[in-house]
Write a protein that holds these residues in place. Structure first.
Motif, PDB file in Angstrom:
ATOM      1  N   VAL A   1       2.800 -14.232 -56.847  1.00 53.52           N
ATOM      2  CA  VAL A   1       3.605 -13.929 -58.039  1.00 53.52           C
ATOM      3  C   VAL A   1       5.024 -14.466 -57.875  1.00 53.52           C
ATOM      4  O   VAL A   1       5.578 -15.079 -58.793  1.00 53.52           O
ATOM      5  CB  VAL A   1       3.631 -12.409 -58.306  1.00 53.52           C
ATOM      6  CG1 VAL A   1       4.545 -12.094 -59.486  1.00 53.52           C
ATOM      7  CG2 VAL A   1       2.230 -11.895 -58.569  1.00 53.52           C
ATOM      8  N   ALA A   2       5.621 -14.230 -56.707  1.00 53.58           N
ATOM      9  CA  ALA A   2       6.992 -14.676 -56.471  1.00 53.58           C
ATOM     10  C   ALA A   2       7.115 -16.186 -56.626  1.00 53.58           C
ATOM     11  O   ALA A   2       8.083 -16.690 -57.218  1.00 53.58           O
ATOM     12  CB  ALA A   2       7.455 -14.241 -55.081  1.00 53.58           C
ATOM     13  N   ALA A   3       6.124 -16.917 -56.129  1.00 53.19           N
ATOM     14  CA  ALA A   3       6.167 -18.370 -56.237  1.00 53.19           C
ATOM     15  C   ALA A   3       6.092 -18.822 -57.694  1.00 53.19           C
ATOM     16  O   ALA A   3       6.819 -19.730 -58.122  1.00 53.19           O
ATOM     17  CB  ALA A   3       5.031 -18.986 -55.421  1.00 53.19           C
ATOM     18  N   HIS A   4       5.211 -18.196 -58.465  1.00 51.57           N
ATOM     19  CA  HIS A   4       5.121 -18.520 -59.891  1.00 51.57           C
ATOM     20  C   HIS A   4       6.442 -18.239 -60.596  1.00 51.57           C
ATOM     21  O   HIS A   4       6.923 -19.047 -61.413  1.00 51.57           O
ATOM     22  CB  HIS A   4       4.000 -17.718 -60.545  1.00 51.57           C
ATOM     23  CG  HIS A   4       2.660 -18.367 -60.487  1.00 51.57           C
ATOM     24  ND1 HIS A   4       2.189 -19.192 -61.475  1.00 51.57           N
ATOM     25  CD2 HIS A   4       1.689 -18.313 -59.536  1.00 51.57           C
ATOM     26  CE1 HIS A   4       0.976 -19.627 -61.152  1.00 51.57           C
ATOM     27  NE2 HIS A   4       0.642 -19.101 -59.979  1.00 51.57           N
TER      28      HIS A   4
ATOM     29  N   TYR B   1       2.150  -8.143 -59.241  1.00 50.50           N
ATOM     30  CA  TYR B   1       3.130  -8.561 -60.250  1.00 50.50           C
ATOM     31  C   TYR B   1       4.376  -7.688 -60.197  1.00 50.50           C
ATOM     32  O   TYR B   1       5.509  -8.183 -60.236  1.00 50.50           O
ATOM     33  CB  TYR B   1       2.487  -8.495 -61.634  1.00 50.50           C
ATOM     34  CG  TYR B   1       3.267  -9.202 -62.725  1.00 50.50           C
ATOM     35  CD1 TYR B   1       3.058 -10.560 -62.986  1.00 50.50           C
ATOM     36  CD2 TYR B   1       4.197  -8.524 -63.508  1.00 50.50           C
ATOM     37  CE1 TYR B   1       3.756 -11.212 -63.994  1.00 50.50           C
ATOM     38  CE2 TYR B   1       4.905  -9.169 -64.511  1.00 50.50           C
ATOM     39  CZ  TYR B   1       4.681 -10.515 -64.751  1.00 50.50           C
ATOM     40  OH  TYR B   1       5.392 -11.152 -65.745  1.00 50.50           O
ATOM     41  N   THR B   2       4.169  -6.364 -60.096  1.00 47.67           N
ATOM     42  CA  THR B   2       5.322  -5.464 -60.107  1.00 47.67           C
ATOM     43  C   THR B   2       6.173  -5.588 -58.850  1.00 47.67           C
ATOM     44  O   THR B   2       7.349  -5.210 -58.854  1.00 47.67           O
ATOM     45  CB  THR B   2       4.884  -3.993 -60.270  1.00 47.67           C
ATOM     46  OG1 THR B   2       3.946  -3.646 -59.237  1.00 47.67           O
ATOM     47  CG2 THR B   2       4.265  -3.745 -61.634  1.00 47.67           C
ATOM     48  N   ALA B   3       5.617  -6.103 -57.771  1.00 46.63           N
ATOM     49  CA  ALA B   3       6.406  -6.333 -56.554  1.00 46.63           C
ATOM     50  C   ALA B   3       7.016  -7.729 -56.536  1.00 46.63           C
ATOM     51  O   ALA B   3       8.117  -7.923 -55.999  1.00 46.63           O
ATOM     52  CB  ALA B   3       5.544  -6.130 -55.313  1.00 46.63           C
ATOM     53  N   GLY B   4       6.311  -8.718 -57.115  1.00 43.20           N
ATOM     54  CA  GLY B   4       6.776 -10.095 -57.049  1.00 43.20           C
ATOM     55  C   GLY B   4       7.880 -10.444 -58.020  1.00 43.20           C
ATOM     56  O   GLY B   4       8.774 -11.244 -57.702  1.00 43.20           O
TER      57      GLY B   4
ATOM     58  N   MET C   1      11.965 -11.233 -67.790  1.00 45.43           N
ATOM     59  CA  MET C   1      10.962 -11.911 -66.966  1.00 45.43           C
ATOM     60  C   MET C   1       9.563 -11.318 -67.089  1.00 45.43           C
ATOM     61  O   MET C   1       8.659 -11.710 -66.357  1.00 45.43           O
ATOM     62  CB  MET C   1      11.402 -11.898 -65.499  1.00 45.43           C
ATOM     63  CG  MET C   1      12.660 -12.696 -65.231  1.00 45.43           C
ATOM     64  SD  MET C   1      13.260 -12.488 -63.523  1.00 45.43           S
ATOM     65  CE  MET C   1      11.928 -13.261 -62.601  1.00 45.43           C
ATOM     66  N   GLY C   2       9.380 -10.327 -67.978  1.00 45.00           N
ATOM     67  CA  GLY C   2       8.053  -9.770 -68.187  1.00 45.00           C
ATOM     68  C   GLY C   2       7.829  -8.411 -67.585  1.00 45.00           C
ATOM     69  O   GLY C   2       6.720  -7.866 -67.677  1.00 45.00           O
ATOM     70  N   LEU C   3       8.862  -7.839 -66.968  1.00 49.44           N
ATOM     71  CA  LEU C   3       8.747  -6.510 -66.367  1.00 49.44           C
ATOM     72  C   LEU C   3       9.782  -5.622 -67.070  1.00 49.44           C
ATOM     73  O   LEU C   3      10.898  -5.446 -66.595  1.00 49.44           O
ATOM     74  CB  LEU C   3       9.013  -6.583 -64.868  1.00 49.44           C
ATOM     75  CG  LEU C   3       8.350  -5.515 -63.984  1.00 49.44           C
ATOM     76  CD1 LEU C   3       6.836  -5.542 -64.123  1.00 49.44           C
ATOM     77  CD2 LEU C   3       8.749  -5.706 -62.535  1.00 49.44           C
ATOM     78  N   VAL C   4       9.374  -5.076 -68.202  1.00 49.03           N
ATOM     79  CA  VAL C   4      10.313  -4.383 -69.095  1.00 49.03           C
ATOM     80  C   VAL C   4      10.430  -2.911 -68.708  1.00 49.03           C
ATOM     81  O   VAL C   4       9.446  -2.218 -68.498  1.00 49.03           O
ATOM     82  CB  VAL C   4       9.852  -4.513 -70.561  1.00 49.03           C
ATOM     83  CG1 VAL C   4      10.791  -3.749 -71.492  1.00 49.03           C
ATOM     84  CG2 VAL C   4       9.788  -5.985 -70.957  1.00 49.03           C
ATOM     85  N   THR C   5      11.661  -2.441 -68.645  1.00 48.10           N
ATOM     86  CA  THR C   5      11.960  -1.051 -68.315  1.00 48.10           C
ATOM     87  C   THR C   5      12.124  -0.239 -69.593  1.00 48.10           C
ATOM     88  O   THR C   5      12.757  -0.685 -70.560  1.00 48.10           O
ATOM     89  CB  THR C   5      13.252  -0.957 -67.492  1.00 48.10           C
ATOM     90  OG1 THR C   5      13.049  -1.599 -66.238  1.00 48.10           O
ATOM     91  CG2 THR C   5      13.658   0.491 -67.246  1.00 48.10           C
ATOM     92  N   ARG C   6      11.569   0.977 -69.579  1.00 46.60           N
ATOM     93  CA  ARG C   6      11.711   1.901 -70.699  1.00 46.60           C
ATOM     94  C   ARG C   6      12.337   3.198 -70.202  1.00 46.60           C
ATOM     95  O   ARG C   6      12.316   3.500 -68.994  1.00 46.60           O
ATOM     96  CB  ARG C   6      10.358   2.185 -71.351  1.00 46.60           C
ATOM     97  CG  ARG C   6       9.679   0.950 -71.940  1.00 46.60           C
ATOM     98  CD  ARG C   6       8.451   1.325 -72.757  1.00 46.60           C
ATOM     99  NE  ARG C   6       8.815   2.057 -73.960  1.00 46.60           N
ATOM    100  CZ  ARG C   6       9.101   1.482 -75.123  1.00 46.60           C
ATOM    101  NH1 ARG C   6       9.073   0.170 -75.253  1.00 46.60           N
ATOM    102  NH2 ARG C   6       9.402   2.223 -76.173  1.00 46.60           N
TER     103      ARG C   6
END
Length: 453
Positions: free
Chosen positions: A16-19, A354-357, A395-400
């Motif tokens: 994920v990090a590389a992507h 995903y959530t870590a990368g 970046m796709g990791l949205v906080t609510r």
């Protein structure tokens, strides 16, 4: 400003990090991936090309590396011109990679606490056993070392800091809740490295309660939580990395970590553990071979990266924070929802990776921009969380955030304005705008702010 990234590791998080680095390589520059197994690095590069993740010119290159070899790591850092090192390999590598960064001047980031292969659940605080011993060295070298910047640890640390600074005068408790409501369809598997996963649960559970460390046994304490989207789940009090820095840096008397487990996982875990198959200590077979039971279990379980295709459902991870504001008790939940299928569609990974990368790359971008390039060692909660949350939202990791005012996307600047005393706001017109917008939200009408869903 720093450029050129070296990613150490080739597992699910590294994928994920590389992507994400490739998607942002106009800022980050060249992307290098290094692991003991060159083929795994090359497979990640092939996936990046297949998905079309690379958005600008620059090198995208694989390297073979034993990251326990400090001199070899230093040589690779210098040969590639990498100024940002993302360590998402085994936690056994942390101190070696950090040393290479200190001696080359490169910024260092990781997503998990260092572990000694011969020790499990060392006495707290865990960072004090290893990483924090190099704080003075980082400061003398002017090296930014950002510890534990995955999701948990990492994002949850930032959530805690943001809540403490924004919504409360006094915080009494932070409960970090991690629910994976997904299904991978396998009889039994772990969502990340089985060896690291099991080591978390085979010894003492440490929690921070009433300003002191409290020990208990795994699966001794359980709690039901009704979480957004994923619903009601049973969780268990678990020891975890972030408690060991948040307890020091946030001044909150109670900080606990709760992880969701199904009955099937617990049953299999208990059988393996009771048979001694989760031991990190070597044993000798009747044939005279010396083996480590935990490594055998790791070898026969599915590779976590192989779970991505066909993984369904969602994760919900967040901080439930309780305290007082203006003498009135209140609670705030800051959280993220991540979808396994959407993660696979974007980068070929499941949501746990995903959530870590994503966060570690968001942090790397803040270092590249100079915003988080502080020149010494820090844990995430020691930094301003607002730009971090804003970057992940993009970046796709949205906080609510969910509180008495409702459930909404957390836009840091807006929340800060809405919760600041009027006398502290320099721009009265801005305050009135946001106050009107909040009134619309309270009445259930659409906000004029952009909803990043």
């Amino acid at each position: 400003m720093k450029r050129n990234v070296l990613i150490i590791g080739a597992g699910g998080v590294a994928h994920v990090a590389a992507h994400k680095c490739a998607q942002n390589n106009i800022l980050l520059g060249d992307i290098h991936i290094a692991s003991r197994t060159l083929a795994k690095c090359e497979a990640i590069i092939a996936s990046i090309k297949e998905k079309g993740s690379k958005h600008g010119p620059g090198r995208l290159q694989a390297h073979a590396l034993d990251a326990l070899d400090i001199e070899a790591t230093k040589t690779l850092i210098r040969e590639t011109g990498s100024q940002i090192i993302i360590n998402v390999g085994s936690p056994f590598l942390n101190m070696s990679v950090m040393t290479a960064c200190i001696e080359t001047g490169a910024a260092y980031l990781d997503t998990a606490i260092h572990e000694d292969p011969d020790k499990v659940c060392e006495p707290p605080p865990w960072y004090g056993n290893h990483e924090w011993k190099r704080r003075d060295d980082c400061k003398k070298a002017g090296v930014t070392a950002l510890l534990g910047v995955g999701f948990d640890p990492g994002v949850v640390n930032a959530y805690g800091r943001f809540a403490v600074d924004t919504y409360f005068d006094q915080v009494d408790a932070i409960d970090i809740i991690d629910i994976n409501a997904g299904s991978h369809g396998r009889y039994f598997a772990t969502n990340f490295d089985p060896e690291i996963n099991f080591r978390e649960f085979t010894s003492t559970v440490w929690s921070w309660e009433n300003n002191r460390w409290k020990s208990s046994k795994m699966f001794e304490h359980r709690q039901q939580w009704d979480m957004p989207v994923v619903g009601n789940h049973t969780t268990y009090l678990t020891g975890h990395d972030e408690l060991h820095s948040m307890s020091k840096n946030l001044g909150v008397p109670n900080i606990r970590f709760w992880m969701g487990f199904g009955d099937h996982y617990i049953n299999v875990f208990n059988v393996l553990n009771s048979l001694g198959l989760l031991s990190e200590k070597p044993v000798r077979t009747a044939e005279g071979d010396e083996i480590v039971p935990l490594k055998v279990v790791k070898a026969v379980l599915p590779d976590p990266a192989s779970l991505a295709k066909g993984y369904t459902g969602k994760t919900c991870i967040g901080d439930l924070v309780k305290g007082t504001k203006n003498g009135i008790a209140q609670e705030v939940l800051i959280y993220n929802i991540c979808d396994h299928e959407e993660s696979y569609e974007e980068v070929g990974s499941q949501a746990i990776s995903y959530t870590a990368g994503v966060p570690v790359v968001a942090a790397a971008m803040l270092i590249a921009d100079g915003i988080w390039d502080v020149g010494h060692m820090v844990n995430v909660e020691e930094l301003d969380p607002a730009p971090f949350i804003e970057q992940m939202n993009k970046m796709g990791l949205v906080t609510r955030v969910r509180d008495a005012k409702g459930d909404r996307v957390l836009e840091p600047q807006r929340e800060l304005l809405m919760n600041a005393p009027v006398e502290e706001l320099e721009d009265t017109a801005t305050y009135e705008y946001f106050a009107h917008d909040q009134a619309l939200l309270t009445k259930g009408q659409p906000s004029r702010q952009h909803d990043m869903r």
